[in-house]
Enzyme design. Structure first.
Site, PDB file in Angstrom:
ATOM      1  N   ARG A  63       0.787  -1.107  -0.040  1.00 21.36           N
ATOM      2  CA  ARG A  63      -0.159  -0.019   0.008  1.00 21.36           C
ATOM      3  C   ARG A  63       0.902   1.346  -0.005  1.00 21.36           C
ATOM      4  O   ARG A  63       0.449   2.479  -0.368  1.00 21.36           O
ATOM      5  CB  ARG A  63      -0.934   0.171   0.951  1.00 21.36           C
ATOM      6  CG  ARG A  63      -2.287   0.514   0.782  1.00 21.36           C
ATOM      7  CD  ARG A  63      -3.452   0.188   1.757  1.00 21.36           C
ATOM      8  NE  ARG A  63      -3.053   0.050   3.252  1.00 21.36           N
ATOM      9  CZ  ARG A  63      -3.159  -0.814   3.935  1.00 21.36           C
ATOM     10  NH1 ARG A  63      -3.992  -1.808   3.788  1.00 21.36           N
ATOM     11  NH2 ARG A  63      -2.658  -0.492   5.331  1.00 21.36           N
ATOM     12  N   TYR A 117     -16.084  21.215 -11.778  1.00 22.83           N
ATOM     13  CA  TYR A 117     -16.278  19.671 -12.399  1.00 22.83           C
ATOM     14  C   TYR A 117     -17.473  19.163 -11.396  1.00 22.83           C
ATOM     15  O   TYR A 117     -17.501  19.430 -10.080  1.00 22.83           O
ATOM     16  CB  TYR A 117     -15.144  18.904 -12.151  1.00 22.83           C
ATOM     17  CG  TYR A 117     -15.200  17.410 -12.447  1.00 22.83           C
ATOM     18  CD1 TYR A 117     -15.486  17.117 -13.652  1.00 22.83           C
ATOM     19  CD2 TYR A 117     -14.895  16.364 -11.521  1.00 22.83           C
ATOM     20  CE1 TYR A 117     -15.630  15.900 -14.140  1.00 22.83           C
ATOM     21  CE2 TYR A 117     -14.784  15.269 -11.812  1.00 22.83           C
ATOM     22  CZ  TYR A 117     -15.220  14.963 -13.227  1.00 22.83           C
ATOM     23  OH  TYR A 117     -15.389  13.507 -13.498  1.00 22.83           O
ATOM     24  N   ASP A 189      -8.160  22.418  -9.162  1.00 22.01           N
ATOM     25  CA  ASP A 189      -8.325  21.114 -10.139  1.00 22.01           C
ATOM     26  C   ASP A 189      -7.715  21.711 -11.486  1.00 22.01           C
ATOM     27  O   ASP A 189      -8.323  22.509 -11.942  1.00 22.01           O
ATOM     28  CB  ASP A 189      -9.679  20.861 -10.274  1.00 22.01           C
ATOM     29  CG  ASP A 189      -9.942  19.799 -11.363  1.00 22.01           C
ATOM     30  OD1 ASP A 189      -9.003  19.452 -12.076  1.00 22.01           O
ATOM     31  OD2 ASP A 189     -10.982  18.945 -11.106  1.00 22.01           O
ATOM     32  N   LYS A 214      -6.665  12.147 -17.790  1.00 20.63           N
ATOM     33  CA  LYS A 214      -7.133  12.919 -18.935  1.00 20.63           C
ATOM     34  C   LYS A 214      -5.624  13.167 -19.798  1.00 20.63           C
ATOM     35  O   LYS A 214      -5.120  12.276 -20.458  1.00 20.63           O
ATOM     36  CB  LYS A 214      -7.697  14.223 -18.690  1.00 20.63           C
ATOM     37  CG  LYS A 214      -9.004  14.200 -17.669  1.00 20.63           C
ATOM     38  CD  LYS A 214     -10.167  13.449 -18.345  1.00 20.63           C
ATOM     39  CE  LYS A 214     -11.192  13.141 -17.498  1.00 20.63           C
ATOM     40  NZ  LYS A 214     -11.784  13.871 -16.412  1.00 20.63           N
TER      41      LYS A 214
HETATM   42  C1  LIG Z   1     -12.445  13.901 -15.362  1.00 20.88           C
HETATM   43  C2  LIG Z   1     -12.119  15.021 -14.515  1.00 20.88           C
HETATM   44  C3  LIG Z   1     -12.024  14.650 -13.064  1.00 20.88           C
HETATM   45  C4  LIG Z   1     -12.125  13.465 -12.334  1.00 20.88           C
HETATM   46  O1  LIG Z   1     -11.113  12.417 -12.942  1.00 20.88           O
HETATM   47  P1  LIG Z   1     -11.331  10.630 -13.043  1.00 20.88           P
HETATM   48  O2  LIG Z   1     -10.167  10.121 -13.091  1.00 20.88           O
HETATM   49  O3  LIG Z   1     -12.520  10.729 -13.967  1.00 20.88           O
HETATM   50  O4  LIG Z   1     -11.881  10.451 -11.760  1.00 20.88           O
HETATM   51  C5  LIG Z   1     -11.635  15.837 -12.168  1.00 20.88           C
HETATM   52  N1  LIG Z   1     -11.754  17.040 -12.664  1.00 20.88           N
HETATM   53  C6  LIG Z   1     -11.924  17.339 -13.852  1.00 20.88           C
HETATM   54  C7  LIG Z   1     -12.038  18.834 -14.361  1.00 20.88           C
HETATM   55  C8  LIG Z   1     -11.999  16.264 -14.811  1.00 20.88           C
HETATM   56  O5  LIG Z   1     -12.467  16.516 -16.080  1.00 20.88           O
END
Ligand SMILES: *Cc1c(COP(=O)(O)O)cnc(C)c1O
Length: 403
Positions: A63, A117, A189, A214
């Site tokens: 972990r 988001y 974010d 992403k």
């Molecule tokens: C997709 C996304 C997330 C979350 O990511 P996941 O890996 O799908 O949980 C967070 N913030 C933004 C702006 C996103 O587009």
């Protein structure tokens, strides 16, 4: 590799060299994939000593990771000026929630940008609320209202730039300064620009969160998230993730590390294609508004130029008139653009979106717009030839006009 000082190199070089300094990567370009739940000790004394010695880069138990995950963390830290370390999470959302749970306690108030988001909003209105943490949504373009939203229990601010779906570019240094003056922690974010295009800690944020799913993964085959921070918050984030039992698989870490190496060229190409397509859309009579900070003269373009060193392929546009069926005809006709959530992969995607009734602090349609112009389409531009993508969209508009 040992002894290389990544901080002297520019970001494009660090994408290649970072995370390769560990003992385990000295003889190969990529660290091996260490699949291990169990690490062995020479004797009982060594086993006991390691338990209390909770440092980075040490075998303990699966972990706490292995050299594969550590190499990825180290590489992401090298990309984020001001970061003392990076914690990995099994998804971007897990990173957002893990960071919020590290910072917030029952009785605290969290301010959330109204264009954040959607699952971030849901974390505030659901999980965090159930834990006794209050929230307020704010318009990140209205600094006065933001400053007025603080109370003596405001502990943290959740920022995002550009805004999810609607792409507003807010002034992060100004907002982070207001938060700091009032003793609140700024989380951002930063999935759109990544640390490569917007070094968030250098711009005043305390914790920078990225959905690695992403751009960093970049190939639509892996999910992961990360939170980077300076000394003050990094230790707490790491301990928080350990307490929540967060761990990422070494196979996934290797995939994300592979994606990271080419992220710079992918983003450059996707930004250039996105700008060409945004300009093409801007000239179409069926389009009421193109929502992209890349477009010269667009709202937020000046702040984007001031604060960012790059863009990406994600932007939106709003159709003229309120005909959802016409919008669906357009999207359904597209062949190169897949219809789907997510973004930042090598393939182009289209997503119809509506922001009402979700938002509560920012009007939609925007002030000055026609009431009828409210149906949005978000595009994630991939690595295809720009002319083919434009031809595909042209066919989509033909379908829209057929109705
Ligand atoms: C997709 C996304 C997330 C979350 O990511 P996941 O890996 O799908 O949980 C967070 N913030 C933004 C702006 C996103 O587009």
């Amino acid at each position: 590799m040992a002894g290389r000082d990544d901080s002297t190199h520019r970001a494009a070089t660090r994408l290649v060299t970072s995370g390769r300094s560990g003992d385990f990567a000295s003889d190969v370009v990529n660290p091996p994939v260490w699949r291990a739940s169990t690490h062995l000790y020479p004797d009982c004394a060594a086993l006991r000593a390691r338990k209390s010695d909770n440092r980075d880069g040490q075998f303990f138990y699966g972990r706490r990771g292995s050299p594969t995950q550590w190499a990825l963390s180290e590489a992401l830290t090298a990309l984020e000026p001001g970061a003392a370390g990076t914690v990995l999470y099994p998804s971007g959302l897990a990173a957002l929630v893990g960071a919020l749970l590290t910072v917030l306690r029952s009785g605290d108030v969290l301010l959330v940008a109204d264009n954040a988001y959607d699952p971030t909003r849901s974390a505030a209105t659901g999980l965090l609320k159930d834990l006794g943490i209050e929230h307020r949504f704010f318009d990140p373009l209205d600094h006065e209202a933001f400053a007025g939203a603080f109370c003596d229990r405001t502990r943290a601010v959740m920022l995002e730039v550009p805004g999810s779906l609607t792409m507003e570019v807010c002034d992060i240094p100004a907002l982070a300064a207001i938060a700091r003056e009032r003793g609140a922690v700024s989380l951002i974010d930063n999935t759109w620009a990544t640390a490569l295009g917007f070094p968030a800690l250098e711009h005043g944020c305390d914790i920078a969160i990225t959905a690695l799913t992403k751009h960093v993964g970049g190939h639509s085959d892996v999910m992961m998230g990360a939170a980077s921070a300076g000394e003050r918050w990094y230790r707490r984030l790491r301990l928080g993730a350990q307490r929540l039992g967060h761990v990422v698989s070494p196979d996934d870490a290797a995939l994300v590390l592979r994606g990271l190496r080419t992220m710079g060229v992918r983003l450059e190409r996707q930004t250039a294609t996105a700008l060409a397509i945004a300009e093409w859309l801007d000239a179409r009579s069926e389009v009421a508004h193109v929502l992209s900070p890349l477009l010269p003269g667009a709202p937020g373009h000046d702040i984007w130029q001031r604060d960012f060193t790059g863009g990406c392929g994600l932007f939106s546009f709003v159709l003229r008139g309120g005909d959802d069926a016409a919008r669906c005809r357009l999207v359904d006709r597209l062949e190169l653009f897949g219809i789907g959530y997510s973004w930042g992969g090598f393939e182009s995607l289209a997503l119809p979106f509506d922001v009402e009734p979700v938002r509560s602090a920012m009007p939609w349609p925007k002030p000055g717009w026609s009431e009828a112009d409210r149906h949005g389409i978000r595009l994630s531009i991939g690595l295809e030839d720009p002319a083919d993508l434009i031809a595909d969209l042209d066919r989509g508009f033909a379908a829209l006009n057929e109705g």
